[in-house]
Design an enzyme around this catalytic site. Sequence first.
Site, mmCIF file in Angstrom:
data_model
loop_
_atom_site.group_PDB
_atom_site.id
_atom_site.type_symbol
_atom_site.label_atom_id
_atom_site.label_comp_id
_atom_site.label_asym_id
_atom_site.label_seq_id
_atom_site.Cartn_x
_atom_site.Cartn_y
_atom_site.Cartn_z
ATOM 1 N N SER A 148 0.840 -1.198 0.000
ATOM 2 C CA SER A 148 0.000 0.000 0.000
ATOM 3 C C SER A 148 0.875 1.247 0.000
ATOM 4 C CB SER A 148 -0.898 0.029 1.239
ATOM 5 O OG SER A 148 -1.512 1.296 1.334
ATOM 6 N N TYR B 61 -2.830 -0.686 10.115
ATOM 7 C CA TYR B 61 -2.843 -1.122 8.708
ATOM 8 C C TYR B 61 -1.487 -0.846 8.062
ATOM 9 C CZ TYR B 61 -4.022 -1.303 3.773
ATOM 10 O OH TYR B 61 -4.026 -1.607 2.432
HETATM 11 N N1 LIG Z 1 -8.670 -0.047 -1.747
HETATM 12 C C1 LIG Z 1 -7.603 0.616 -1.309
HETATM 13 O O1 LIG Z 1 -7.679 1.840 -1.071
HETATM 14 C C2 LIG Z 1 -6.282 -0.103 -1.161
HETATM 15 C C3 LIG Z 1 -5.113 0.661 -1.230
HETATM 16 C C4 LIG Z 1 -3.883 0.052 -1.110
HETATM 17 C C5 LIG Z 1 -3.821 -1.334 -0.920
HETATM 18 N N2 LIG Z 1 -4.970 -2.069 -0.840
HETATM 19 C C6 LIG Z 1 -4.822 -3.513 -0.649
HETATM 20 O O2 LIG Z 1 -5.302 -4.166 -1.798
HETATM 21 C C7 LIG Z 1 -5.776 -5.462 -1.467
HETATM 22 C C8 LIG Z 1 -7.165 -5.655 -2.045
HETATM 23 O O3 LIG Z 1 -8.034 -4.698 -1.466
HETATM 24 P P1 LIG Z 1 -9.302 -4.120 -2.238
HETATM 25 O O4 LIG Z 1 -9.164 -2.662 -2.285
HETATM 26 O O5 LIG Z 1 -9.551 -4.875 -3.477
HETATM 27 O O6 LIG Z 1 -10.446 -4.391 -1.132
HETATM 28 P P2 LIG Z 1 -11.683 -5.408 -1.096
HETATM 29 O O7 LIG Z 1 -12.598 -5.145 -2.236
HETATM 30 O O8 LIG Z 1 -12.205 -5.317 0.286
HETATM 31 O O9 LIG Z 1 -10.989 -6.838 -1.315
HETATM 32 C C9 LIG Z 1 -10.292 -7.492 -0.307
HETATM 33 C C10 LIG Z 1 -10.384 -8.981 -0.562
HETATM 34 O O10 LIG Z 1 -9.641 -9.675 0.452
HETATM 35 C C11 LIG Z 1 -10.447 -10.742 0.901
HETATM 36 N N3 LIG Z 1 -10.100 -11.199 2.233
HETATM 37 C C12 LIG Z 1 -10.193 -10.526 3.412
HETATM 38 N N4 LIG Z 1 -9.804 -11.332 4.413
HETATM 39 C C13 LIG Z 1 -9.459 -12.523 3.867
HETATM 40 C C14 LIG Z 1 -8.987 -13.748 4.365
HETATM 41 N N5 LIG Z 1 -8.789 -13.933 5.688
HETATM 42 N N6 LIG Z 1 -8.720 -14.768 3.501
HETATM 43 C C15 LIG Z 1 -8.918 -14.598 2.182
HETATM 44 N N7 LIG Z 1 -9.399 -13.472 1.634
HETATM 45 C C16 LIG Z 1 -9.662 -12.447 2.474
HETATM 46 C C17 LIG Z 1 -11.858 -10.218 0.822
HETATM 47 O O11 LIG Z 1 -12.749 -11.333 0.842
HETATM 48 P P3 LIG Z 1 -14.192 -11.344 1.546
HETATM 49 O O12 LIG Z 1 -15.161 -10.952 0.470
HETATM 50 O O13 LIG Z 1 -14.344 -12.755 1.985
HETATM 51 O O14 LIG Z 1 -14.138 -10.365 2.693
HETATM 52 C C18 LIG Z 1 -11.821 -9.496 -0.505
HETATM 53 O O15 LIG Z 1 -12.002 -10.402 -1.570
HETATM 54 C C19 LIG Z 1 -5.691 -5.559 0.048
HETATM 55 O O16 LIG Z 1 -4.509 -6.239 0.409
HETATM 56 C C20 LIG Z 1 -5.624 -4.105 0.496
HETATM 57 O O17 LIG Z 1 -4.961 -3.971 1.729
HETATM 58 C C21 LIG Z 1 -6.194 -1.487 -0.971
#
Ligand SMILES: NC(=O)c1ccc[n+]([C@@H]2O[C@H](COP(=O)([O-])OP(=O)(O)OC[C@H]3O[C@@H](n4cnc5c(N)ncnc54)[C@H](OP(=O)(O)O)[C@@H]3O)[C@@H](O)[C@H]2O)c1
Length: 247
Positions: A127, A140
């Site tokens: 991130s 985080y």
């Molecule tokens: N969006 C942002 O602003 C942002 C910025 C920088 C980095 N990120 C990183 O990018 C990655 C993806 O995030 P996103 O933005 O796409 O958010 P998201 O739409 O909430 O997706 C997160 C995914 O992780 C899954 N997950 C959570 N806990 C889990 C577990 N214990 N085992 C397996 N899967 C699990 C969720 O599944 P469920 O449906 O089962 O909950 C969901 O499919 C994350 O690592 C996040 O930290 C996000």
Amino acid sequence: MKTVLITGCSSGFGLETARYFLERDWNVIATMRMPREDVLPRSAHLRVLALDVTDARSIREAVDAAGSIDVLVNNAGVGLLSAFEGTSMETVRQVFETNTFGTLAMTHALLPQFTQRRSGAIINVGSAVTLKSFPLLSIYTASKAAIMAFTESLALELEAFDVRVGLIIPGRAPETRFGENVQRLLPNGIPQAYQAFAQAAFATIEQAGDVTHSLDVAQAVWRFATDTACPARLPAGADAVAIAESR
Ligand SMILES: NC(=O)c1ccc[n+]([C@@H]2O[C@H](COP(=O)([O-])OP(=O)(O)OC[C@H]3O[C@@H](n4cnc5c(N)ncnc54)[C@H](OP(=O)(O)O)[C@@H]3O)[C@@H](O)[C@H]2O)c1
């Protein structure tokens, strides 16, 4: 035909990355805590497997079922927006269990096949908050900073095996489910004494112009997976690129 295994494919970056690789004729193993075939297009190249990255048995079963993998994408993650003072150690551990130990455990489970074959790529999703700090994201940020450090050391360790390890660094992506998920672990993580400060901090974050789109992340993952000359750290999204360039 190469095979990618992606964690956290039910929404957001993971889902978009699975789609992106499917459209480019890779075999895709899209893993989800609650498997749903209907979120992805039907394809003979797609397998959806159950996987919770915090559960050792679930990891073992998914890795056994997956078979030979060329690229692992550690994308699953949870957010946490909270004042540290209002965050219990139990919640701290929950965040690290997914973002940090989940990534380590998946890498541990698949690494032997990569080193034995002397090929493969591991791509971790970090991130941009590890490049530019924001308040109320201390836990985080710490969970992702550990992944950044892990990725960089492991990359050096695996060079001799021709196994590549990279870090995708997305910026803020309001279009994913991340925003609603940051409240899930700890709905009242900001004590009253922090409220005025928190509202001002949120307003500053919301006003920021550029954001990251899921497609930016999918393209960065694709680039690292397919271009062996690609740098090991890839900011994804206009905001992340600007933060990286300003450092
Ligand atoms: N969006 C942002 O602003 C942002 C910025 C920088 C980095 N990120 C990183 O990018 C990655 C993806 O995030 P996103 O933005 O796409 O958010 P998201 O739409 O909430 O997706 C997160 C995914 O992780 C899954 N997950 C959570 N806990 C889990 C577990 N214990 N085992 C397996 N899967 C699990 C969720 O599944 P469920 O449906 O089962 O909950 C969901 O499919 C994350 O690592 C996040 O930290 C996000």
